[in-house]
Design an enzyme around this catalytic site. Structure first.
Site, short mmCIF file in Angstrom:
data_model
loop_
_atom_site.label_atom_id
_atom_site.label_comp_id
_atom_site.label_asym_id
_atom_site.label_seq_id
_atom_site.Cartn_x
_atom_site.Cartn_y
_atom_site.Cartn_z
N ARG A 45 41.75 50.91 42.30
CA ARG A 45 42.51 49.69 42.52
C ARG A 45 43.14 49.66 43.91
O ARG A 45 43.21 48.61 44.54
CB ARG A 45 43.59 49.54 41.44
CG ARG A 45 44.28 48.18 41.47
CD ARG A 45 45.04 47.86 40.21
NE ARG A 45 45.39 46.44 40.16
CZ ARG A 45 46.64 45.98 40.19
NH1 ARG A 45 47.65 46.84 40.21
NH2 ARG A 45 46.85 44.70 40.17
N HIS A 49 42.67 46.74 46.53
CA HIS A 49 43.80 45.94 47.03
C HIS A 49 43.97 46.08 48.54
O HIS A 49 44.39 45.14 49.21
CB HIS A 49 45.09 46.32 46.30
CG HIS A 49 45.25 45.55 45.02
ND1 HIS A 49 46.47 45.29 44.46
CD2 HIS A 49 44.33 44.97 44.21
CE1 HIS A 49 46.31 44.57 43.36
NE2 HIS A 49 45.02 44.37 43.18
N TRP A 188 45.14 49.56 24.27
CA TRP A 188 45.64 50.73 23.52
C TRP A 188 44.44 51.54 23.03
O TRP A 188 44.52 52.72 22.80
CB TRP A 188 46.50 50.25 22.34
CG TRP A 188 47.49 49.28 22.90
CD1 TRP A 188 48.69 49.53 23.48
CD2 TRP A 188 47.29 47.85 23.05
NE1 TRP A 188 49.27 48.38 23.97
CE2 TRP A 188 48.43 47.32 23.71
CE3 TRP A 188 46.29 46.98 22.69
CZ2 TRP A 188 48.58 45.98 24.03
CZ3 TRP A 188 46.43 45.64 23.00
CH2 TRP A 188 47.56 45.15 23.65
C1 HEM Z 1 40.49 38.19 39.44
C2 HEM Z 1 40.52 39.43 40.00
C3 HEM Z 1 41.38 40.52 39.45
C4 HEM Z 1 42.59 40.44 38.81
C5 HEM Z 1 43.44 39.19 38.49
C6 HEM Z 1 42.98 41.81 38.46
C7 HEM Z 1 44.16 42.15 37.79
C8 HEM Z 1 44.49 43.42 37.36
C9 HEM Z 1 45.69 43.76 36.64
C10 HEM Z 1 46.78 42.77 36.22
C11 HEM Z 1 45.65 45.10 36.40
C12 HEM Z 1 46.70 45.94 35.69
C13 HEM Z 1 47.50 46.74 36.72
C14 HEM Z 1 48.65 47.48 36.06
O1 HEM Z 1 49.33 46.84 35.22
O2 HEM Z 1 48.87 48.69 36.38
C15 HEM Z 1 44.44 45.61 36.97
C16 HEM Z 1 44.05 46.93 36.93
C17 HEM Z 1 42.89 47.42 37.54
N1 HEM Z 1 42.03 46.71 38.35
FE1 HEM Z 1 41.98 44.70 38.53
N2 HEM Z 1 42.02 42.69 38.89
C18 HEM Z 1 41.03 41.96 39.50
C19 HEM Z 1 39.90 42.46 40.11
C20 HEM Z 1 39.62 43.82 40.27
C21 HEM Z 1 38.55 44.35 41.10
C22 HEM Z 1 37.60 43.49 41.94
C23 HEM Z 1 38.59 45.71 40.98
C24 HEM Z 1 37.73 46.77 41.62
C25 HEM Z 1 36.48 46.59 42.01
C26 HEM Z 1 39.68 46.02 40.06
C27 HEM Z 1 40.02 47.30 39.65
C28 HEM Z 1 41.07 47.59 38.78
C29 HEM Z 1 41.30 48.92 38.20
C30 HEM Z 1 40.44 50.16 38.41
C31 HEM Z 1 42.45 48.81 37.41
C32 HEM Z 1 43.11 49.90 36.57
C33 HEM Z 1 44.25 50.50 37.36
C34 HEM Z 1 45.06 51.53 36.58
O3 HEM Z 1 44.62 51.94 35.46
O4 HEM Z 1 46.13 51.95 37.08
N3 HEM Z 1 40.30 44.85 39.65
N4 HEM Z 1 43.74 44.57 37.56
#
Ligand code: HEM
Ligand code: 2NB
Length: 290
Positions: A45, A49, A188
């Site tokens: 992430r 970002h 979960w």
């Molecule tokens: C519409 C696009 C996207 C939205 C709105 C979004 C939103 C989110 C949100 C709300 C979380 C939870 C974060 C937390 O509460 O700790 C998350 C986690 C994550 N996102 Fe996305 N995301 C998007 C696209 C992507 C993309 C393009 C990638 C990578 C190629 C990605 C990879 C991840 C990963 C790996 C997590 C897990 C992080 C963790 O477990 O700490 N996301 N995302």
């Protein structure tokens, strides 16, 4: 603005594989983080970002300048929780001070995907740290509460099409949402630390119910304890996106191939690389017998 990658004359593939291995060994050792999910998802992430601030219209933001290192960017509410990834990488920066922050943050994501048994992500070095005043404004990263039109329009700024968006969203097979970070909670069920096409299978096979969560946000929950963000669920509400969800649910090799291309494109948005810059395809620890 042109972000011209610098030619790295005094470092070889071996030097970069050494950095890869240092991150990968630390990832393997520090396995207790976030309820034994480990650092792979948050590193993924962080790479996304630090790249997702790019605006193709004026070539500002993006991974090139490593500006996530400055509080203006790391304190963006959209980046809540990512400090865990940055703190994980800090000792790596100390060990390899010649690596720019932009190269460090993106390489961290490459190591995460590959060590979590995902595809090889081709990667090029040469990002150059920019001064703090070049940090892009907050608000360039996507919200999770909207539907397909929002998602499609958002990713236009990153020059990513429908197929690339669906492939990239497949990274939501990793890790989980954390109520205290983003106001979404779960899953979960098995919050995974293995890179697979599960996200697409979940979307198609689970019985999703739209519910208000503890933070008063709407999210989709399934009886098995999985969850989807509204922007996740949007991929099965839109016919064009749905076609790719079905493709990736049934063809894991195609998903891996398309994800690798799209993730490389995301991590290199806005950067011009000299012809002489090598493209590295790193070995995993397993493939080196380490
Ligand atoms: C519409 C696009 C996207 C939205 C709105 C979004 C939103 C989110 C949100 C709300 C979380 C939870 C974060 C937390 O509460 O700790 C998350 C986690 C994550 N996102 Fe996305 N995301 C998007 C696209 C992507 C993309 C393009 C990638 C990578 C190629 C990605 C990879 C991840 C990963 C790996 C997590 C897990 C992080 C963790 O477990 O700490 N996301 N995302
Ligand atoms: N594991 C996840 C799933 N999932 O189906 O397991 C769905 N969406 C997610 C969104 C952000 C982070 C993790 C997610």
């Amino acid at each position: 603005i042109v972000h011209m990658a610098q030619e790295i004359k005094d470092k070889s593939e071996k030097d970069y594989q050494e950095v890869y291995n240092a991150i990968a060994v630390k990832l393997r050792e520090e396995d207790e983080f976030d309820g034994y999910i480990g650092y792979g998802p948050v590193l993924t992430r962080l790479a996304w970002h630090s790249s997702g601030t790019w605006d193709k219209n004026n070539n500002t933001g993006g991974s090139f300048g490593g500006t996530y290192q400055f509080q203006k960017e790391s304190n963006d509410p959209s980046n809540k929780g990512l400090h865990n990834g940055a703190e994980f990488l800090a000792p790596i920066h100390k060990q390899f001070p010649w690596l720019s922050h932009g190269d460090l943050y993106t390489l961290g994501g490459v190591v995460a995907i590959q060590e979590l048994q995902g595809p090889v992500i081709p990667w090029r070095p040469g990002r150059v740290d920019l001064p703090e005043d070049m940090t892009p404004d907050n608000g360039r990263l996507p919200d999770a509460v909207y539907g397909a039109d929002y998602v499609r329009n958002f990713f236009k700024r990153l020059d990513l099409n429908d197929q690339e968006v669906v492939a990239l969203m497949g990274a939501h097979c990793l890790g989980r949402t954390h109520l205290q970070n983003t106001g979404f909670d779960g899953p979960w069920g098995a919050a995974s630390n293995t890179f697979t096409n599960e996200f697409f299978l979940n979307l198609l096979n689970e019985n999703w119910k739209l519910e208000k969560n503890e933070a008063k946000n709407m999210q989709w929950n399934s009886p098995k304890g999985y969850m989807m963000l509204p922007t996740d669920h949007a991929l099965i509400e839109d016919d064009k996106y749905m076609a790719y969800v079905k493709l990736y649910a049934t063809n894991n090799d195609k998903f891996f191939e398309d994800f690798a291309k799209a993730f490389k494109k995301l991590l290199e948005g806005g950067i011009t690389f000299p012809q002489s810059t090598p493209t590295y395809r790193f070995e995993t620890l397993d493939s080196q017998g380490l």
